[in-house]
Design an enzyme around this catalytic site. Structure first.
Site, mmCIF file in Angstrom:
data_model
loop_
_atom_site.group_PDB
_atom_site.id
_atom_site.type_symbol
_atom_site.label_atom_id
_atom_site.label_comp_id
_atom_site.label_asym_id
_atom_site.label_seq_id
_atom_site.Cartn_x
_atom_site.Cartn_y
_atom_site.Cartn_z
ATOM 1 N N ASP A 1 41.917 42.883 40.018
ATOM 2 C CA ASP A 1 41.141 42.142 39.029
ATOM 3 C C ASP A 1 42.066 41.159 38.338
ATOM 4 O O ASP A 1 43.252 41.453 38.132
ATOM 5 C CB ASP A 1 40.516 43.085 37.996
ATOM 6 C CG ASP A 1 39.371 43.907 38.560
ATOM 7 O OD1 ASP A 1 38.648 43.388 39.437
ATOM 8 O OD2 ASP A 1 39.186 45.048 38.114
ATOM 9 N N ASP B 1 33.245 40.623 41.857
ATOM 10 C CA ASP B 1 32.362 41.086 40.780
ATOM 11 C C ASP B 1 31.366 39.994 40.386
ATOM 12 O O ASP B 1 30.189 40.276 40.150
ATOM 13 C CB ASP B 1 33.185 41.501 39.560
ATOM 14 C CG ASP B 1 34.138 42.652 39.848
ATOM 15 O OD1 ASP B 1 33.849 43.461 40.756
ATOM 16 O OD2 ASP B 1 35.176 42.737 39.160
#
Length: 185
Positions: free
Chosen positions: A139, A156
């Site tokens: 991330d 995402d």
């Protein structure tokens, strides 16, 4: 007397054009999925090579870059059980991606849903590939300036966009041609 009304009146080529348009929209949906998967993997590769784990690269605007490794699932809902979490989440992600990308080919799937499924499938595949290769999801986008506490990635975003399209398809009135009553006269 029964009268059959063709949805393609006076134009035998209209059906062929519809089928080609249907098939080409599915191909475009697959291309969108591949593009999102490639963008996801390229941004993560860049982050791995350019950012230090945990350090924040401050950018102008609402998003900063912070490299973190997520060993759980979205929003940290599942505790980290080590290898069990890794392989279970990777398996579920790959199975979901395969099912969603496979559903694009079904005639019963609307075009909007096909694009939604493509985006969700690409995101699921991107995060599953990270788990397989690295043991955790990479991330990097940090929106804490907007009081968003989670750090996220392109996969995402792809999943969120896909969910929005599927919800839009469910909420919009049908875009199909009106059904013709074939009752007896």
């Amino acid at each position: 007397m029964r009268v059959a009304i063709s949805p393609w009146p006076n134009d035998s080529g209209a059906r062929d054009r519809f089928v080609r348009r249907y098939e080409s929209s599915r191909i475009v949906a697959f291309c969108v999925a591949l593009a999102m998967l490639a963008l996801d993997q390229l941004t993560k590769l860049w982050a791995l090579r350019s950012l230090e784990t945990g350090a924040t690269l401050e950018l102008p605007g609402p998003i900063d870059l912070t490299l973190v490794f997520n060993r759980s699932n979205a929003f940290g809902l599942i505790p980290d059980y080590g290898a069990l979490s890794r392989w279970a989440l990777a398996s579920v992600g790959l199975a979901a991606a395969a099912a969603l990308l496979g559903s694009i080919l079904r005639r019963s799937t609307s075009t909007i849903n096909a694009f939604g499924f493509a985006l969700i499938g690409a995101g699921a595949a991107g995060n599953a590939l990270d788990r397989l290769r690295l043991g955790a999801v990479v991330d990097l986008f940090d929106a804490s300036k907007l009081r968003f506490v989670w750090i996220f990635n392109v996969a995402d975003v792809s999943i969120d966009l896909g969910i929005a399209l599927v919800l839009l398809a469910a909420l919009l009135p049908s875009l199909e041609a009106p059904k013709t009553d074939h009752g007896n006269n």
